[in-house]
Motif scaffolding. Structure first.
Motif, short mmCIF file in Angstrom:
data_model
loop_
_atom_site.label_atom_id
_atom_site.label_comp_id
_atom_site.label_asym_id
_atom_site.label_seq_id
_atom_site.Cartn_x
_atom_site.Cartn_y
_atom_site.Cartn_z
N ASN A 41 55.91 47.62 46.87
CA ASN A 41 55.12 46.70 46.05
C ASN A 41 54.43 45.64 46.90
N PHE A 42 53.38 45.04 46.32
CA PHE A 42 52.71 43.93 47.02
C PHE A 42 53.67 42.78 47.26
N LEU A 43 54.68 42.68 46.42
CA LEU A 43 55.73 41.66 46.60
C LEU A 43 56.32 41.73 48.02
N HIS A 148 42.10 42.44 36.78
CA HIS A 148 41.65 42.35 38.17
C HIS A 148 42.60 43.16 39.07
N SER A 149 42.10 43.63 40.20
CA SER A 149 42.83 44.55 41.10
C SER A 149 43.22 45.81 40.33
N ALA A 150 42.21 46.40 39.67
CA ALA A 150 42.46 47.47 38.71
C ALA A 150 42.90 48.79 39.35
N GLY A 153 48.61 49.43 42.18
CA GLY A 153 49.77 49.98 41.48
C GLY A 153 49.84 49.51 40.04
N VAL A 154 49.98 48.20 39.84
CA VAL A 154 50.09 47.66 38.48
C VAL A 154 48.80 47.93 37.71
N GLY A 155 47.66 47.72 38.39
CA GLY A 155 46.36 47.92 37.73
C GLY A 155 46.20 49.32 37.18
N VAL A 174 37.57 45.36 40.92
CA VAL A 174 38.17 45.70 42.21
C VAL A 174 37.47 44.90 43.30
N GLY A 175 38.15 44.76 44.45
CA GLY A 175 37.63 43.90 45.51
C GLY A 175 36.57 44.56 46.38
N ARG A 176 36.48 45.90 46.33
CA ARG A 176 35.52 46.60 47.18
C ARG A 176 34.84 47.70 46.35
N ALA A 193 32.90 46.18 40.81
CA ALA A 193 33.27 45.56 42.10
C ALA A 193 32.94 44.07 41.99
N ARG A 194 33.92 43.24 42.34
CA ARG A 194 33.71 41.79 42.19
C ARG A 194 32.62 41.30 43.14
N GLY A 195 31.79 40.40 42.64
CA GLY A 195 30.71 39.82 43.43
C GLY A 195 29.94 38.87 42.54
N LEU A 238 48.18 34.73 34.25
CA LEU A 238 48.19 34.61 35.71
C LEU A 238 49.51 35.19 36.20
N PHE A 239 49.45 36.22 37.07
CA PHE A 239 50.71 36.87 37.44
C PHE A 239 50.81 37.20 38.92
N GLY A 240 50.05 36.52 39.74
CA GLY A 240 50.18 36.78 41.17
C GLY A 240 49.33 35.82 41.97
N SER A 267 56.15 36.24 35.63
CA SER A 267 56.82 36.69 36.85
C SER A 267 58.00 37.56 36.46
N ILE A 268 57.99 38.81 36.89
CA ILE A 268 59.13 39.67 36.54
C ILE A 268 60.38 39.25 37.31
N SER A 269 60.21 38.68 38.50
CA SER A 269 61.40 38.19 39.22
C SER A 269 62.00 37.03 38.45
N1 LIG Z 1 54.11 38.43 38.46
C1 LIG Z 1 54.75 39.55 38.59
O1 LIG Z 1 55.85 39.73 38.07
C2 LIG Z 1 54.12 40.67 39.37
C3 LIG Z 1 54.74 41.93 39.41
C4 LIG Z 1 54.12 42.96 40.10
C5 LIG Z 1 52.92 42.71 40.77
N2 LIG Z 1 52.38 41.47 40.72
C6 LIG Z 1 51.10 41.19 41.40
O2 LIG Z 1 50.18 42.14 40.92
C7 LIG Z 1 49.30 42.52 41.96
C8 LIG Z 1 49.33 44.01 42.10
O3 LIG Z 1 50.57 44.39 42.68
P1 LIG Z 1 50.79 45.84 43.27
O4 LIG Z 1 52.15 45.88 43.86
O5 LIG Z 1 50.42 46.84 42.24
O6 LIG Z 1 49.76 45.85 44.50
P2 LIG Z 1 48.31 46.51 44.66
O7 LIG Z 1 47.47 46.19 43.47
O8 LIG Z 1 48.52 47.94 44.96
O9 LIG Z 1 47.76 45.74 45.92
C9 LIG Z 1 47.36 44.40 45.89
C10 LIG Z 1 45.85 44.23 45.60
O10 LIG Z 1 45.56 42.85 45.62
C11 LIG Z 1 44.17 42.69 45.87
N3 LIG Z 1 43.96 41.59 46.80
C12 LIG Z 1 43.22 40.50 46.54
N4 LIG Z 1 43.24 39.64 47.53
C13 LIG Z 1 44.00 40.18 48.50
C14 LIG Z 1 44.38 39.75 49.79
N5 LIG Z 1 44.00 38.58 50.31
N6 LIG Z 1 45.16 40.56 50.53
C15 LIG Z 1 45.57 41.75 50.03
N7 LIG Z 1 45.25 42.19 48.79
C16 LIG Z 1 44.46 41.43 48.04
C17 LIG Z 1 43.65 44.03 46.39
O11 LIG Z 1 42.94 44.64 45.30
P3 LIG Z 1 41.43 44.22 44.92
O12 LIG Z 1 40.80 43.83 46.22
O13 LIG Z 1 40.87 45.43 44.31
O14 LIG Z 1 41.58 43.07 43.98
C18 LIG Z 1 44.92 44.81 46.64
O15 LIG Z 1 44.70 46.18 46.50
C19 LIG Z 1 49.75 41.75 43.22
O16 LIG Z 1 48.98 40.58 43.35
C20 LIG Z 1 51.19 41.41 42.91
O17 LIG Z 1 51.65 40.28 43.58
C21 LIG Z 1 52.95 40.45 40.05
#
Ligand SMILES: NC(=O)c1ccc[n+]([C@@H]2O[C@H](COP(=O)([O-])OP(=O)(O)OC[C@H]3O[C@@H](n4cnc5c(N)ncnc54)[C@H](OP(=O)(O)O)[C@@H]3O)[C@@H](O)[C@H]2O)c1
Length: 332
Positions: A41-43, A148-150, A153-155, A174-176, A193-195, A238-240, A267-269
């Motif tokens: 995970n991004f975590l 956002h970040s569609a 994984g989560v997206g 998405v960012g790109r 794509a965000r812009g 807001l979740f990240g 926050s799931i944590s």
């Molecule tokens: N609050 C919670 O409980 C919770 C639980 C799970 C995940 N999350 C959050 O949900 C998001 C998705 O998690 P995931 O595990 O499925 O990861 P993911 O989406 O596979 O990867 C993270 C995505 O964040 C975006 N991003 C934007 N700015 C970035 C930066 N400076 N560096 C790297 N990536 C950046 C990128 O997508 P784009 O460029 O397309 O936007 C990247 O693909 C993460 O931000 C994560 O922290 C939160």
């Protein structure tokens, strides 16, 4: 046992290594699990780069969701037994290891129909997606959703869950530009794509109207856009904080009351620590959706722990695509 160990904070994988460490034993109310698969995970990236509030101490074993079999049951645990196939949220990390420890309250049986690699994505990723839509956004029938970040994984799983829960139009950003096709393939009706001109593009995609739900893991960097595109009565979740910067202050109360807008944190944590039964209930529900064919989770399976640091780097670089799980043991 072997575990992935982050020795100290780093922007790269240069401080991540595989080490032989003692296998954990369960305390009261806990189980240990022989891990078959663990979710990446991004975590893990946020921990690795040293974001405040994640790793309590270093060295740190990342990994917060696993699937495997119960190895040992701690005192006071009922309803779980050695050998049982389970999925667990490993609060505080420790999942990217051959043996993980989890609270029994965050450990749920895996239905026979669900393969272990998919079950490994349930405790954190799939449960987060479900809880974002149900508990945090309180999605109602037919409502439009902006994510956002569609393509991450989560997206990617949010796109599938919206129709399962009766939601309407799905717009993903998405960012790109090269990620647009994967967001579309993942199920988004519109992928952007965000812009410049993002708010106008989102409104245009929704027939000129605001969107009912915005799911935003990008800290507060896009909050102005979110506020511009949300409909009266809408919810911004807001979740990240993927970028890792200091979040900006929230808008003045007057802006929220005039606009009839809710800003919600998730926050799931946090929820695992304060209300573990709600997280376990969500994990049971997503596993049931998979078991009954209502949720199909495309995964990239990584063959060994040694390959996990490269996946962390993919995610850190914003180049990830969908969900990654790593195999710790041969499938039974
Ligand atoms: N609050 C919670 O409980 C919770 C639980 C799970 C995940 N999350 C959050 O949900 C998001 C998705 O998690 P995931 O595990 O499925 O990861 P993911 O989406 O596979 O990867 C993270 C995505 O964040 C975006 N991003 C934007 N700015 C970035 C930066 N400076 N560096 C790297 N990536 C950046 C990128 O997508 P784009 O460029 O397309 O936007 C990247 O693909 C993460 O931000 C994560 O922290 C939160």
């Amino acid at each position: 046992m072997r575990a992935l160990v982050m020795t100290e904070p780093s922007q790269g994988s240069d401080r991540t290594e595989i080490r032989e460490v003692d296998a954990p034993r369960p305390g009261a109310g806990e189980v240990t699990i022989d891990v078959a698969y663990a979710g990446i995970n991004f975590l893990d990236v946020m921990v690795r780069r040293g974001d405040a509030g994640y790793a309590k101490a270093w060295p740190y074993v990342p990994g917060t969701e696993v699937a495997g079999t119960v190895r040992e049951v701690g005192p006071g645990v009922t309803g779980l037994s050695a050998g049982q196939r389970v999925a667990a949220f490993t609060l505080g990390g420790g999942g990217l290891a051959e043996v993980a420890r989890a609270q029994a309250a965050l450990t749920v049986p895996i239905p026979d129909e669900v393969p272990s690699p998919v079950a490994a994505a349930a405790p954190l990723m799939l449960s987060t997606a479900l809880l974002l839509l149900t508990d945090a956004a309180r999605l109602r029938s037919g409502e439009s959703v902006l994510v956002h970040s569609a393509s991450g994984g989560v997206g990617s799983v949010l796109a599938q869950l919206v129709p399962v829960l009766g939601g309407g139009l799905r717009i993903g950003t998405v960012g790109r530009p090269e990620k647009v096709p994967s967001a579309r393939d993942g199920g988004y009706d519109v992928a952007i794509a965000r812009g410049d001109g993002l708010a106008e593009a989102v409104r245009a995609a929704n027939g000129g109207e605001g969107v009912d739900v915005v799911l935003d893991p990008l800290g507060t960097s896009l909050l102005d856009v979110d506020l511009e595109v949300v409909a009266p009565g809408g919810r911004i979740v807001l979740f990240g904080n993927a970028g890792g910067g200091q979040p900006a202050p929230l808008p003045p109360v007057g802006q929220l009351t005039r606009g009839n807008i809710a800003i919600v944190g998730f926050s799931i944590s946090g929820l695992s620590a304060t209300a573990p039964r709600r997280v376990a209930a969500a994990t049971r529900r997503v596993l049931d959706l998979v078991a009954t064919g209502r949720l199909d989770v495309p995964l990239t399976e990584v063959g060994s722990l040694a390959e996990a640091p490269a996946v962390h780097q993919l995610l850190a670089d914003g180049r990830g695509n969908g969900k990654y799980v790593v195999r710790l043991a041969s499938p039974a």
